[in-house]
Design an enzyme around this catalytic site. Structure first.
Site, PDB file in Angstrom:
ATOM      1  N   ARG A  83       1.016  -1.252  -0.039  1.00  0.00           N
ATOM      2  CA  ARG A  83       0.015  -0.143  -0.201  1.00  0.00           C
ATOM      3  C   ARG A  83       0.824   1.168   0.054  1.00  0.00           C
ATOM      4  O   ARG A  83       2.243   1.097   0.383  1.00  0.00           O
ATOM      5  CB  ARG A  83      -0.816   0.134   1.165  1.00  0.00           C
ATOM      6  N   ARG A  89      -4.993  -1.893   3.884  1.00  0.00           N
ATOM      7  CA  ARG A  89      -4.556  -3.043   3.335  1.00  0.00           C
ATOM      8  C   ARG A  89      -5.678  -3.598   2.375  1.00  0.00           C
ATOM      9  O   ARG A  89      -5.127  -4.525   1.586  1.00  0.00           O
ATOM     10  CB  ARG A  89      -4.036  -4.008   4.499  1.00  0.00           C
ATOM     11  N   THR A 120       1.813 -11.361   1.726  1.00  0.00           N
ATOM     12  CA  THR A 120       1.020 -10.470   0.824  1.00  0.00           C
ATOM     13  C   THR A 120      -0.292 -10.159   1.829  1.00  0.00           C
ATOM     14  O   THR A 120      -1.118 -10.832   2.100  1.00  0.00           O
ATOM     15  CB  THR A 120       0.744 -11.162  -0.265  1.00  0.00           C
ATOM     16  N   HIS A 176      -4.890  -9.041  10.569  1.00  0.00           N
ATOM     17  CA  HIS A 176      -3.770  -8.082  10.502  1.00  0.00           C
ATOM     18  C   HIS A 176      -4.316  -6.963   9.918  1.00  0.00           C
ATOM     19  O   HIS A 176      -4.325  -6.626   8.684  1.00  0.00           O
ATOM     20  CB  HIS A 176      -2.760  -8.679   9.493  1.00  0.00           C
TER      21      HIS A 176
HETATM   22  P1  A3D Z   1       7.059  -4.857  -3.288  1.00  0.00           P
HETATM   23  O1  A3D Z   1       8.548  -3.964  -3.185  1.00  0.00           O
HETATM   24  O2  A3D Z   1       6.333  -4.145  -4.330  1.00  0.00           O
HETATM   25  O3  A3D Z   1       7.368  -6.095  -3.833  1.00  0.00           O
HETATM   26  C1  A3D Z   1       6.334  -6.947  -4.446  1.00  0.00           C
HETATM   27  C2  A3D Z   1       7.036  -8.082  -5.713  1.00  0.00           C
HETATM   28  O4  A3D Z   1       5.705  -8.746  -6.167  1.00  0.00           O
HETATM   29  C3  A3D Z   1       7.417  -7.009  -6.792  1.00  0.00           C
HETATM   30  O5  A3D Z   1       8.797  -7.194  -7.127  1.00  0.00           O
HETATM   31  C4  A3D Z   1       6.507  -7.567  -7.954  1.00  0.00           C
HETATM   32  O6  A3D Z   1       7.231  -7.467  -9.398  1.00  0.00           O
HETATM   33  C5  A3D Z   1       6.049  -8.674  -7.553  1.00  0.00           C
HETATM   34  N1  A3D Z   1       4.930  -9.518  -8.267  1.00  0.00           N
HETATM   35  C6  A3D Z   1       3.573  -8.849  -8.637  1.00  0.00           C
HETATM   36  N2  A3D Z   1       2.791  -9.743  -9.149  1.00  0.00           N
HETATM   37  C7  A3D Z   1       3.324 -10.820  -9.136  1.00  0.00           C
HETATM   38  C8  A3D Z   1       3.273 -12.034  -9.471  1.00  0.00           C
HETATM   39  N3  A3D Z   1       1.952 -12.320 -10.204  1.00  0.00           N
HETATM   40  N4  A3D Z   1       4.271 -12.999  -9.253  1.00  0.00           N
HETATM   41  C9  A3D Z   1       5.221 -12.897  -8.875  1.00  0.00           C
HETATM   42  N5  A3D Z   1       5.683 -11.779  -8.389  1.00  0.00           N
HETATM   43  C10 A3D Z   1       4.771 -10.826  -8.535  1.00  0.00           C
HETATM   44  O7  A3D Z   1       6.359  -5.065  -2.066  1.00  0.00           O
HETATM   45  P2  A3D Z   1       6.902  -5.444  -0.704  1.00  0.00           P
HETATM   46  O8  A3D Z   1       7.719  -6.521  -0.697  1.00  0.00           O
HETATM   47  O9  A3D Z   1       7.096  -4.315   0.049  1.00  0.00           O
HETATM   48  O10 A3D Z   1       5.575  -6.085   0.168  1.00  0.00           O
HETATM   49  C11 A3D Z   1       4.966  -7.195  -0.610  1.00  0.00           C
HETATM   50  C12 A3D Z   1       3.651  -7.339   0.371  1.00  0.00           C
HETATM   51  O11 A3D Z   1       3.609  -7.869   1.472  1.00  0.00           O
HETATM   52  C13 A3D Z   1       2.414  -6.300  -0.106  1.00  0.00           C
HETATM   53  O12 A3D Z   1       1.201  -6.951  -0.120  1.00  0.00           O
HETATM   54  C14 A3D Z   1       2.530  -5.760   1.406  1.00  0.00           C
HETATM   55  O13 A3D Z   1       1.285  -5.062   1.482  1.00  0.00           O
HETATM   56  C15 A3D Z   1       2.678  -7.165   2.223  1.00  0.00           C
HETATM   57  N6  A3D Z   1       3.093  -6.653   3.565  1.00  0.00           N
HETATM   58  C16 A3D Z   1       2.635  -7.523   4.604  1.00  0.00           C
HETATM   59  C17 A3D Z   1       3.208  -7.277   5.867  1.00  0.00           C
HETATM   60  C18 A3D Z   1       2.506  -8.112   7.135  1.00  0.00           C
HETATM   61  O14 A3D Z   1       2.636  -8.163   8.002  1.00  0.00           O
HETATM   62  C19 A3D Z   1       1.424  -9.017   6.596  1.00  0.00           C
HETATM   63  C20 A3D Z   1       3.926  -6.177   5.996  1.00  0.00           C
HETATM   64  C21 A3D Z   1       4.567  -5.383   5.090  1.00  0.00           C
HETATM   65  C22 A3D Z   1       3.989  -5.505   3.760  1.00  0.00           C
END
Ligand code: A3D
Length: 320
Positions: A83, A89, A120, A176
């Protein structure tokens, strides 16, 4: 004996940090998968090149091909979008549900014996959908949120009390999201429950209430500061703690989004509960008793998760 194989689905901010931590802790060989061409390959090479200085023995490979995750022992899923300021979220649901479908199918085809940790967002609904799409046993699919939310709670408490974070235990239950339930009664400083510390005058109820609220808003606080994405260091560390407990059969007691089939009154849903993680995956859900006030907060949080699960069923017929 061959090293364990750790597949990281999503090589973004959290995925890259996971790979680095897995290497530093020598948890196993790492496959970084992403749909973005070059990103997983570049991060894998960069981390591998830190190996000579750090002295770790682990191979790193970046890929855009699911076949490379074949036989993975652990899959940690961060694929999707994070986000931005002003977003909740839940705003991520539609786009990330589609991502969970492709990830679930990839894991089902190539790593059906893995222990899967989903990160995710919106977490509880996405891990529910991922389990359905992958068809893996429910005890082998879980979501990381409680370890992170509890770590935030523990950090804030340690600062308030001026004591080591090692001596602060805490756990956060429920979904969460904004309705998560930081458990005051079951959180302690060296075994002394927080309500007793208020009675002893070490802190005030007002300060404790403010810490509980800051914990609930912990993710948004970081999003507001970073402006371009969400937290990634502490989320990655939290998931690695869970993966390590599985790989080393540590049987750590960790709060995580686990499939509940009646536990704590929750049926056919993933929600944050205390669990035991060992070689059998989620080996046990600790079926704690909540008091009236906690139960009300927990029920409200479960209802919020249920709304998101119903929304998933509305979007993808195969989930209904
Ligand atoms: P980000 O750095 O954008 O990485 C996400 C990656 O997913 C990117 O490299 C994209 O290219 C890749 N991606 C998109 N679609 C696909 C697909 N179909 N198949 C494979 N890879 C794909 O995000 P981030 O690493 O900062 O966060 C990832 C997720 O974790 C997000 O949904 C956040 O909201 C979530 N998150 C959850 C928490 C919890 O505590 C649960 C905390 C922080 C972030």
């Amino acid at each position: 004996m061959a090293r364990p194989k750790i597949a990281l689905i999503g090589a973004g901010q959290i995925g890259g940090t996971l790979a680095h931590l897995a290497a530093l802790k020598e948890l196993g060989d790492v496959i970084l998968f992403d749909i973005a061409e070059g990103t997983p390959q570049g991060k894998a090479l960069d981390i591998a090149e830190s190996g000579p200085s750090e002295g770790f023995d682990a191979t790193m490979k970046g890929t855009n091909d699911y076949a490379d995750i074949a036989g993975a022992d652990v899959c940690i899923v961060t694929a999707g979008v994070p986000r931005k300021p002003g977003m909740s979220r839940d705003d991520l649901l539609g786009i990330n549900l589609k991502v969970m479908k492709s990830v679930g199918e990839g894991i089902k085809a190539h790593a059906p014996d893995a222990f899967v940790i989903c990160i995710t967002n919106p977490l509880d609904a996405m891990v529910w959908a991922l389990q359905k799409f992958s068809g893996l046993p429910a005890n082998k699919v879980c979501g990381m949120a409680g370890v992170l939310d509890s770590a935030r709670f523990r950090h804030f408490l340690s600062v308030e009390f001026g004591v080591s974070m090692k001596d602060v235990t805490a756990f956060v239950l429920g979904g969460h999201g904004d309705t998560m339930v930081p458990s005051v009664r079951y959180s302690t400083v060296a075994g002394i429950p927080l309500p007793d510390l208020v009675k002893m005058g070490w802190t005030s109820q007002e300060k404790l209430d403010a810490i509980v609220q800051r914990t609930r808003d912990g993710g948004a606080e970081i999003v507001g500061l970073l402006k371009t994405g969400s937290a990634f260091y502490a989320p990655a560390t939290s998931a690695i703690e869970m993966a390590e407990s599985y790989l080393k059969d540590q049987k750590r007691v960790l709060p995580c989004a686990a499939y509940c089939d009646g536990e704590l009154g929750v049926k056919d849903m993933y929600v944050g509960v205390p669990t035991v993680i060992g070689a059998g995956g989620i080996e046990k859900i600790v079926n704690i008793t909540l008091n009236k006030e906690e139960q009300e907060m927990f029920d409200k949080s479960v209802a919020a998760v249920k709304g998101l699960v119903d929304a998933c069923k509305g979007i993808d017929e195969s989930l209904a």
